[in-house]
Design an enzyme around this catalytic site. Sequence first.
Site, PDB file in Angstrom:
ATOM      1  CG  ASP A 137       0.304   9.145  -1.230  1.00 50.03           C
ATOM      2  OD1 ASP A 137       0.513   9.474  -2.405  1.00 50.03           O
ATOM      3  OD2 ASP A 137      -0.316   8.094  -0.921  1.00 50.03           O
ATOM      4  CD  GLU A 194      -0.084   5.075  -6.215  1.00 51.26           C
ATOM      5  OE1 GLU A 194      -0.234   4.150  -7.046  1.00 51.26           O
ATOM      6  OE2 GLU A 194       0.762   5.021  -5.307  1.00 51.26           O
TER       7      GLU A 194
HETATM    8 ZN   LIG Z   1       4.127   5.644  -6.721  1.00 46.29          ZN
END
Ligand SMILES: [Zn+2]
Length: 377
Positions: free
Chosen positions: A78, A138
Amino acid sequence: MTSSNNDVVALAQRLLACPSVTPATGPVFAEMEAMLAPLGFTVDRFVVGEAPDGPVENLLAWRTTGAGPHFAFAGHLDVVPPGPGWASDPFAPEIRGDLLYGRGAVDMKGSIAAFVAALADLPDDLPGTISLIITGDEEGPAVYGTLALMDRMAARELRPDMCLVGEPTSSQRLGDVVKIGRRGSVNMWIKVSGSQGHVAYPHLADNPIPKLVRILTAIEAEVLDEGTDWFQPSNIEITDLDVGNAAHNVIPGAATARISIRFNDQHSGASLIERIKAIAATEGGTVEARISGESFLTQPGAFSDLISGAIRDVTGIDTELSTTGGTSDARFLSRLCPVAEFGLNNATMHKLDEAVAVQDLRDLQRIYALVLERALG
Ligand SMILES: [Zn+2]
């Protein structure tokens, strides 16, 4: 026969061409699976969570060649939203000059591509297990990401002996910084309740402000520690002070403050909460808290030496081992095994026109390849 799987630039472009603003699912993971399956990896993709923090896709991949150490590589596909104002389409990777542009180029599709490219050239008789722990969550709240992957690994009895997280840790030049730990983070809200009243009749009221000020003064005077060999001193910052009183002739009924603590491995989130609660209690204050992450440290040793040695052999640089910066998913993975973080130069991460030097991609591929050969060989 040539394999495009060892061309790190082509691999990075394939990943960068898939929009994957956090939380990510779908095409970028299909691309990842298409890279790993031909290399003999078993690929397990799964989607967890619901809006607004999900759905999130995660990918676990592993390959075992005889008995030997288990080396894990962790990262995220992501990216943060690109925002307006890019010189070129953030999801149409483009090479201009020596740089490859695209959202995620350094944080951290580029390093994932470098790891896959390193795998493609690895001698196939190295004994051991290699796994990839790749999340789509994340950059967001990280509730459905690495923790979910760790549950999945436990269910499959995959337990790494060491884990390299490919976050962009390099600062000035590729290889200058490897992270072997991170500070923890906890936020607290302190509230003092009093009794509202007219300023001309203070004996009929109970002003919470002086009490809160005394609490904050005591907190400011706290010395949490002097730092350690590997960590800077823990720090308390007062980040907000709020009474919300617009009237000049009113003693307010309540006052609140917020503090943020970044702490080293001398403390835990819980121990700090107790410490602040004890201070607040002396003036009748109450504390609510949220721990964003605990600190961790992988003691310098065999694993960090392995990475530093590979960096030196490829770049000639003597690496600095560091614990600075914010939290990362390494805080979760450190519960499993020794963890270190090493990746690309972080100068343009989360910025407009994020870009990676093409040569850095090629050097990182060589460093990762050396690390793998020496870890398994
Ligand atoms: Zn990162």
